[in-house]
Motif scaffolding. Structure first.
Motif, mmCIF file in Angstrom:
data_model
loop_
_atom_site.group_PDB
_atom_site.id
_atom_site.type_symbol
_atom_site.label_atom_id
_atom_site.label_comp_id
_atom_site.label_asym_id
_atom_site.label_seq_id
_atom_site.Cartn_x
_atom_site.Cartn_y
_atom_site.Cartn_z
ATOM 1 N N VAL A 215 0.838 -1.196 0.000
ATOM 2 C CA VAL A 215 0.000 0.000 0.000
ATOM 3 C C VAL A 215 0.875 1.250 0.000
ATOM 4 O O VAL A 215 1.722 1.424 0.885
ATOM 5 N N SER A 261 -9.155 8.125 -0.502
ATOM 6 C CA SER A 261 -8.713 7.080 -1.425
ATOM 7 C C SER A 261 -9.636 7.095 -2.635
ATOM 8 O O SER A 261 -10.702 7.720 -2.619
ATOM 9 N N CYS A 265 -8.828 1.411 -1.346
ATOM 10 C CA CYS A 265 -8.767 1.278 0.110
ATOM 11 C C CYS A 265 -9.995 1.870 0.795
ATOM 12 O O CYS A 265 -10.505 2.912 0.386
ATOM 13 N N CYS A 332 -7.067 -2.075 2.696
ATOM 14 C CA CYS A 332 -6.759 -1.992 1.270
ATOM 15 C C CYS A 332 -6.881 -3.360 0.591
ATOM 16 O O CYS A 332 -6.731 -3.461 -0.620
#
Length: 336
Positions: A215, A261, A265, A332
């Motif tokens: 991530v 996001s 996520c 995520c």
């Protein structure tokens, strides 16, 4: 005793919610006290209404696992005092929060399909008003109304100086007509757009990009020179450039983080791990710094070392995020 107390957030949705409630409920702006607060201050704000309001309206404010019990207790005390408590919100609520508030006899209006102004528009005004449609276009980040970017920036202009109540009064004066307020401030919006382009382009060069597992996160800390550029716009610029999966911006008062996001996520889960909450694509969390860190930042700012102060804050946030690594990976991996 004040007839009505409205406790709400500090953005366009909150401003529109307050204006529409006063306008449609006939509350009377002179008989209404409006408290504009960040979500972390909801307990403190509700405590201020005890013994002072015959009706308490909460709008555009959600709860989190650390405060819902205390909020329920305060709501129960308000009801015992004879105050009516009404709550309009569109954030994600856990079932136990809903049960706690309903046990305290709070009249809850929850609807995730719209914004808080949209809920008030339907429940209190009895129709979907133009102001609510435009506020929701901004708050849900769809911008499907041409007026949305204009009204959004007008709200940011007032918010940057903490003058939310002034815009509420102007909207009420203009019968909550968004076109009238836009016409009044069209020149200001043009100036703000030019300033935004300059600030955001410079900010993108100073963003810290870090990785937790697979991530990628962008972290940026705002300062006073950037107060008129919204946090959401900065986050959107980072995500739009493809720099990261999650954009994190530290608000200029150093008291909170904003997380955004795109599709990858569920940032609400990350915010919850940090003591906050919000939506799957837009959330916030409190920022807690040690006394030594605060002193270091204050000293750097005092002597004009703005970039050093920014670096201190960004590294602090990076460490905070590392501490909730498991939640970031989970959020995520199963975004909703």
């Amino acid at each position: 005793m004040v007839r009505t107390c409205i406790v709400t957030h500090v953005d366009l949705d909150a401003i529109a919610s307050a204006a529409l409630y006063v306008h449609c409920a006939g509350a009377g702006i002179d008989e209404t006290e409006i408290l504009f607060i960040p979500p972390r201050d909801i307990v403190k704000a509700l405590a201020r209404t005890l013994g002072r309001c015959s009706k308490v309206v909460i709008a555009d404010l959600g709860l989190n696992s650390s405060n819902y019990r205390e909020v329920a207790k305060l709501a129960k005390r308000l009801r015992e005092e004879g105050a009516e408590v009404e709550w309009f919100d569109h954030h994600v609520w856990d079932r136990e929060w809903i049960e706690a508030l309903r046990s305290a006899e709070v009249n809850l209006h929850l609807d995730r399909s719209t914004c808080a102004a949209g809920i008030i528009s339907k429940v209190v005004c009895g129709r979907c008003t133009e102001l609510a449609r435009i506020a929701c276009s901004v708050d849900l980040w769809v911008f499907d109304r041409w007026e949305a970017p204009f009204l959004y920036r007008i709200a940011e202009y007032y918010s940057s100086d903490g003058r939310w109540i002034d815009l509420v009064k102007e909207l009420i004066e203009l019968n909550c007509d968004p076109q009238s307020i836009i016409s009044r401030y069209i020149g200001l919006v043009e100036e703000m757009v030019s300033e935004e382009l300059n600030i955001v382009s410079r900010a993108l060069e100073k963003v810290m990009v870090t990785a937790i597992g697979n991530v990628k996160l962008c972290i940026y800390a705002k300062d006073d020179s950037e107060r008129r550029v919204s946090t959401s716009l900065m986050c959107n610029a980072m995500l739009g450039r493809g720099l990261c999966d999650v954009a994190v911006v530290v608000r200029r008062d150093l008291r909170a983080l904003s997380l955004r996001s795109k599709e990858s996520c569920n940032v609400r889960e990350i915010a919850k791990a940090l003591g906050g909450g919000g939506h799957p694509r837009a959330a916030g969390a409190p920022l807690s710094m040690s006394l030594w860190t605060k002193l270091a930042v204050a000293l750097a700012r005092a002597v004009g070392l703005r970039e050093l102060s920014r670096e201190i804050v960004i590294k602090k946030v990076a460490r905070m995020l590392k501490e909730v690594e498991q939640y970031i990976k989970a959020a995520c991996g199963r975004a909703q």
